[in-house]
Design a protein around this motif. Structure first.
Motif, PDB file in Angstrom:
ATOM      1  N   GLY B 185       0.827  -1.206   0.000  1.00 17.95           N
ATOM      2  CA  GLY B 185       0.000   0.000   0.000  1.00 17.95           C
ATOM      3  C   GLY B 185       0.859   1.253   0.000  1.00 17.95           C
ATOM      4  N   PRO B 193       3.430   4.486  -3.713  1.00 20.14           N
ATOM      5  CA  PRO B 193       2.713   3.202  -3.664  1.00 20.14           C
ATOM      6  C   PRO B 193       3.681   2.018  -3.714  1.00 20.14           C
ATOM      7  CG  PRO B 193       2.504   4.203  -5.831  1.00 20.14           C
ATOM      8  CD  PRO B 193       3.302   5.165  -5.005  1.00 20.14           C
ATOM      9  N   LEU B 196       1.999  -2.851  -5.265  1.00 19.97           N
ATOM     10  CA  LEU B 196       0.587  -2.927  -5.633  1.00 19.97           C
ATOM     11  C   LEU B 196       0.337  -3.993  -6.690  1.00 19.97           C
ATOM     12  CD1 LEU B 196      -0.729   0.732  -5.797  1.00 19.97           C
ATOM     13  CD2 LEU B 196      -0.390  -0.759  -3.862  1.00 19.97           C
ATOM     14  N   LEU B 202      -5.214  -2.236  -3.781  1.00 21.69           N
ATOM     15  CA  LEU B 202      -4.235  -2.410  -2.708  1.00 21.69           C
ATOM     16  C   LEU B 202      -3.658  -1.091  -2.200  1.00 21.69           C
ATOM     17  CD1 LEU B 202      -2.274  -5.556  -3.971  1.00 21.69           C
ATOM     18  CD2 LEU B 202      -3.853  -5.414  -2.053  1.00 21.69           C
ATOM     19  N   GLU B 204      -4.761   1.224  -0.382  1.00 24.02           N
ATOM     20  CA  GLU B 204      -5.015   1.460   1.044  1.00 24.02           C
ATOM     21  C   GLU B 204      -4.390   0.374   1.909  1.00 24.02           C
ATOM     22  OE1 GLU B 204      -6.995   3.908   2.557  1.00 24.02           O
ATOM     23  OE2 GLU B 204      -7.164   4.965   0.646  1.00 24.02           O
ATOM     24  N   GLY B 205      -3.674  -0.545   1.287  1.00 17.43           N
ATOM     25  CA  GLY B 205      -3.101  -1.666   2.022  1.00 17.43           C
ATOM     26  C   GLY B 205      -3.997  -2.883   1.927  1.00 17.43           C
TER      27      GLY B 205
END
Lengths: 158, 501
Positions: B185, B193, B196, B202, B204-205
């Motif tokens: 994330g 980033p 990802l 992804l 936001e994690g």
């Protein structure tokens, strides 16, 4: 356990290496403390993981002298078959959900799983089909009507 | 806000003018007891599976439900332990020691009744201790800064590595894998980033809920599929559940003593209910007038572990709520639920969201009362559930896991996260890993990274910042003692039998 530990330790070591070098490709701010870089923390984790992976491999070799015997992942071939059937069902479920809708997807999943879990002697198609239907209806009512989760409607519109 | 006044507890009361609070709490306890009493469905799994359905519901309501689940599942585990000697949850292991022999004597009802009342007394005591002590701990923790949080996180991860099943080394690797998943994330400092793999979801994690459902739910079901089946039969009617007053009066010292043990052990991060119950049972052997009767089926041997494991629930919530460090896997999952609601556990929660925190205390109390009522009047029905065939249970639980993951964002993406985690969890369990450290690592990961890097940035990249602050230094030394203490101790004593690897 030790055989798997060696394999796992090696895999973790390779993973740590990839993690370290890939994180090294992240942008770097020259002349500033390294902690500001996006790759700083993953690289730190990669180093610690590599140390622990090496420790796991060494430990597995030391244990070679201590104990014999390894765990079996599957008890026998029938449990392996069952595992594979489950895996396939789990993987196709999201597709069934998208294309056939929640109710149909769930009925297919539940009925095939219940059928596979019972041994050959215990399989009574009518009884298992009926119970699968009841379970599906209960699940459908709980999630679709009571909790109101917006599922894809799918081709059959239920 | 003043943390030591009666008002703080009253503020939570206003939420209870909503009758839905009672409904959610009671419903949670009911489902918790049902799932907890089914062998193979642990309390942690129950909470993990249901947590996603609380998404979008008001935080106080969702915690009334989740704490009900928590209390109910911890209690429900004892029903299976007594009736079929298979603890429904690890917390009930000690309960079976006297519970099952008593059941064999035909007194299953009495055993369940004593377990219910002891659990309730233990649970109520723990709520009071939690409500009084937690604000105090929080007010101390308010003074902590990034360096101290790094230390606390390390302590949390070390203890869970030591306590969880499998070797400590595997526990540490598990915790580290959790931290690595937490890296996926956006970088919290530079917004770059990371990892990802072309999946915008992804950014936001990795959402921790499907990972937890996968590690506890799917992997547990796969474990059961890969092993032999065991059908269970219960051939006695569960009756005479409500215990006599004289029994309770006689057991009161045992229950009180065990509850205190439970609260204290529960509050130690990562120690948890199963250990509390075993310690309380051990203490009962020392204090009992007839220690030789323990294990043969006496009610004292049920009261002690049951009071302790329920008393540990309040204790385990303490480090989670006040410090953001879960006391056991169950509270780790509950913490995931708080984070999902946009709430960050820790001392600031007490400062900014005190009405919510006090609603947690009250919800916990309410769930203990529901547990007592359902246990005494519904046990004979729960007992029948234990015989539900696994062939029906496993597919149904899997659907719960699949739907639960889907429901978080109404997207099949989370189902894939669930399946990947479930499969990884299955293989890791098979080679001796426990899912608990991974979950804890994942939940603590983002907080740990932010604190670690913030501390280092403030100190111009000097690592010495962690040893120059006395409290931070103390936490680091404590971590080292935890990790290497037992090993060095045995080395000094010349005993090489216990190994850390």
């Amino acid at each position: 356990m030790k055989k798997y530990d060696k394999i796992l330790g090696t895999l973790l070591l390779i993973f740590a290496g990839i993690l370290y070098f890939y994180s090294g490709t992240f942008p770097v701010r020259e002349g500033r403390p390294r902690v500001l870089n996006a790759g700083f923390y993953p690289q730190l984790l990669a180093i610690i993981l590599a140390v622990l992976a090496v420790a796991l491999i060494i430990a597995a070799f030391i244990k070679d002298y201590k104990d014999k015997g390894d765990v079996e992942i599957w008890k026998n071939t029938s449990s392996l078959k069952l595992f594979l059937v489950t895996l396939v069902m789990l993987i196709i479920y999201p597709y069934l959900l998208t294309y056939l809708g929640f109710a149909t997807a769930t009925f297919i999943f539940i009925s095939i799983m219940i059928y596979s879990l019972f041994s050959k002697e215990e399989r009574n198609i009518k009884k298992l089909g009926f119970i699968s239907l009841i379970i599906t209806i209960v699940i459908y009512l709980v999630f679709n009507e009571f909790i109101n989760i917006p599922f894809p409607t799918g081709g059959l519109l239920i | 806000m003043e943390l030591f006044s009666m008002d703080i507890y009253l503020e939570g009361l206003k939420y209870f003018s909503n009758p839905m609070m009672f409904l959610f709490s009671g419903f949670g306890v009911l489902i918790g007891i049902i799932f907890g009493s089914l062998p193979g469905l642990t309390a942690t799994m129950t909470i993990a599976v249901f947590i996603s359905f609380t998404f979008g519901i008001d935080a106080t309501l969702s915690f009334a439900f989740l704490l009900g689940l928590y209390t109910g599942a911890v209690y429900g585990g004892s029903v299976a332990a007594i009736l079929i000697n298979i603890p429904g949850t690890p917390n009930a292991i000690a309960t079976g020691l006297d519970g099952y022999p008593l059941c064999q004597k035909g007194k299953a009802g009495q055993a369940i009744g004593i377990a219910t009342v002891s659990s309730a007394i233990g649970g109520i005591l723990s709520v009071f201790v939690l409500a009084i002590a937690a604000p105090m701990v929080a007010s101390v923790a308010l003074k902590f800064s990034a360096q101290e949080y790094v230390g606390i996180t390390l302590i949390g991860l070390s203890i869970i590595a030591i306590i969880s099943t499998g070797s400590m080394l595997k526990g540490l690797i598990g915790g580290l894998l959790g931290l690595v998943i937490g890296v996926i994330g956006m970088d919290p400092i530079t917004n770059f980033p990371r990892f990802l793999f072309g999946q915008p979801e992804l950014i936001e994690g990795v959402s921790s809920i499907p990972v937890m459902i996968g590690l506890y739910g799917i992997s547990e079901m796969l474990m059961q599929i890969s092993e032999e089946e065991h059908g269970v039969v219960i051939d006695q009617a569960v009756k005479d559940i409500i215990p006599s007053f004289s029994d309770i009066k006689r057991l009161l010292p045992t229950i009180t003593r065990s509850s205190i043990i439970g609260v204290i052990i529960g509050a130690i991060p990562a120690a948890g209910g199963s250990i509390a119950a075993l310690v309380a049972y051990g203490q009962e052997k020392r204090f009992s007038k007839h220690p030789e009767l323990l294990g043969t089926g006496i009610i004292d041997g049920i009261a002690a572990p049951e009071a302790a494991n329920n008393a540990s629930t309040g204790g385990a919530l303490m480090p989670m709520l006040t410090l953001g460090i879960p006391g056991d896997p169950m509270t780790a999952v509950l913490m995931g639920g708080l984070i999902m609601q946009g709430l960050r556990p820790g001392p600031l929660l007490f400062k900014q969201q005190m009405p919510f925190v006090s609603s947690i205390f009250l919800s916990l109390l309410l769930s203990v009362i529901f547990m007592l009522v359902f246990g005494l009047f519904g046990a004979k029905y729960f007992a029948r559930l234990i015989t539900v065939k696994k062939q029906y249970l496993i597919p149904s639980i899997m659907i719960f896991c699949l739907v639960g993951s889907y429901a978080i964002n109404n997207s099949t993406f989370d189902i894939w996260i669930l399946l990947i985690s479930g499969l990884i969890g299955f293989f890791l369990r098979k080679v001796g890993f426990s899912p608990a450290p991974i979950v804890l690592g994942l939940i603590l990961g983002p907080i740990f990274e932010s604190n670690l890097r913030r501390a280092l940035i403030l100190a111009d990249g000097q690592w010495s910042t962690f040893v120059t602050r006395p409290i931070s230094l103390f936490f680091l030394i404590l971590t080292l003692i935890l990790l290497f203490g037992p090993f060095i101790w045995n080395l000094i004593k010349g005993d090489k039998s216990t190994d850390i690897i």
